[in-house]
Design a protein around this motif. Structure first.
Motif, PDB file in Angstrom:
ATOM      1  N   THR A 137      41.841  30.310  -0.073  1.00 58.18           N
ATOM      2  CA  THR A 137      42.552  31.061  -1.000  1.00 58.18           C
ATOM      3  C   THR A 137      44.187  31.183  -1.558  1.00 58.18           C
ATOM      4  O   THR A 137      44.746  30.990  -0.085  1.00 58.18           O
ATOM      5  N   LEU A 138      44.706  31.146  -2.849  1.00 58.41           N
ATOM      6  CA  LEU A 138      45.704  30.754  -2.693  1.00 58.41           C
ATOM      7  C   LEU A 138      46.196  31.018  -3.631  1.00 58.41           C
ATOM      8  O   LEU A 138      46.060  31.545  -4.734  1.00 58.41           O
ATOM      9  N   ARG A 139      48.348  31.252  -3.681  1.00 57.74           N
ATOM     10  CA  ARG A 139      48.470  32.268  -4.480  1.00 57.74           C
ATOM     11  C   ARG A 139      48.886  31.586  -5.890  1.00 57.74           C
ATOM     12  O   ARG A 139      49.410  29.470  -5.518  1.00 57.74           O
ATOM     13  N   PHE A 140      49.490  31.861  -7.019  1.00 57.23           N
ATOM     14  CA  PHE A 140      49.645  31.301  -8.192  1.00 57.23           C
ATOM     15  C   PHE A 140      50.352  29.856  -7.708  1.00 57.23           C
ATOM     16  O   PHE A 140      50.884  28.650  -7.755  1.00 57.23           O
ATOM     17  N   LEU A 197      49.132  27.110  -5.693  1.00 56.30           N
ATOM     18  CA  LEU A 197      47.932  26.382  -6.883  1.00 56.30           C
ATOM     19  C   LEU A 197      49.147  25.491  -7.309  1.00 56.30           C
ATOM     20  O   LEU A 197      48.293  24.589  -7.391  1.00 56.30           O
ATOM     21  N   ARG A 198      49.956  26.057  -7.901  1.00 62.27           N
ATOM     22  CA  ARG A 198      50.372  24.823  -8.709  1.00 62.27           C
ATOM     23  C   ARG A 198      51.284  23.810  -8.212  1.00 62.27           C
ATOM     24  O   ARG A 198      51.554  22.787  -8.899  1.00 62.27           O
ATOM     25  N   VAL A 206      49.309  38.337  -6.398  1.00 63.76           N
ATOM     26  CA  VAL A 206      47.524  37.911  -6.934  1.00 63.76           C
ATOM     27  C   VAL A 206      47.259  36.412  -6.903  1.00 63.76           C
ATOM     28  O   VAL A 206      48.557  35.565  -6.165  1.00 63.76           O
ATOM     29  N   GLU A 207      46.042  36.693  -6.315  1.00 63.94           N
ATOM     30  CA  GLU A 207      45.612  35.356  -5.522  1.00 63.94           C
ATOM     31  C   GLU A 207      44.456  35.121  -5.761  1.00 63.94           C
ATOM     32  O   GLU A 207      43.835  35.701  -6.183  1.00 63.94           O
ATOM     33  N   TYR A 208      44.201  33.614  -6.088  1.00 69.76           N
ATOM     34  CA  TYR A 208      43.316  32.977  -6.352  1.00 69.76           C
ATOM     35  C   TYR A 208      41.855  31.775  -5.510  1.00 69.76           C
ATOM     36  O   TYR A 208      42.313  31.893  -4.901  1.00 69.76           O
ATOM     37  N   SER A 209      40.777  32.994  -5.914  1.00 66.35           N
ATOM     38  CA  SER A 209      39.740  31.620  -4.691  1.00 66.35           C
ATOM     39  C   SER A 209      38.450  31.699  -5.066  1.00 66.35           C
ATOM     40  O   SER A 209      38.584  31.963  -6.516  1.00 66.35           O
ATOM     41  N   LEU A 210      37.667  30.578  -4.867  1.00 67.54           N
ATOM     42  CA  LEU A 210      36.041  30.252  -5.494  1.00 67.54           C
ATOM     43  C   LEU A 210      35.168  31.590  -5.176  1.00 67.54           C
ATOM     44  O   LEU A 210      35.652  31.957  -4.387  1.00 67.54           O
TER      45      LEU A 210
END
Length: 115
Positions: A37-40, A43-44, A80-84
């Motif tokens: 998991t990564l924050r924006f 990830l950028r 905000v976190e992004y994950s698969l």
């Protein structure tokens, strides 16, 4: 499901795959999220030379197609976190295969791998 992906269904499964993971930076985003998991901003930075606008658009498309999960935490400032998703994680083998092919192609061109 996005309209582009829905349209690709009428063509063939390969077109569906291209619709979902083709496009600017999508596979790179998936590859970076395979580590967790990564924050924006994280990830950028991990992706590299990408604008906020392009990253946002690609993340939205990946989310709409069920590849990425976006978790918003109710706090100030917003987190905000992004994950698969499990479907997104299933792309691991494809990204590994494509990475190996890219390295082979670079060798065939007489260049060193940039990985």
């Amino acid at each position: 499901m996005r309209d582009a992906t829905r349209h690709a269904q009428s063509i063939c499964p390969v077109e569906v795959t291209v619709s979902v993971i083709g496009g600017s930076w999508k596979l790179t985003i998936v590859e970076k999220l395979l580590t967790g998991t990564l924050r924006f901003g994280e990830l950028r930075t991990a992706v590299g030379d990408i604008t906020d606008r392009v990253l946002t658009r690609q993340l939205r498309e990946l989310e709409a197609d069920g590849i990425v999960h976006r978790e918003v935490y109710p706090q100030v400032p917003p987190k905000v976190e992004y994950s698969l998703t499990p479907l997104g994680a299933s792309l691991r083998g494809l990204t590994e295969t494509m990475g190996r092919w890219g390295e082979e192609w670079l060798r065939a061109q007489g260049e060193e791998s940039r990985v």
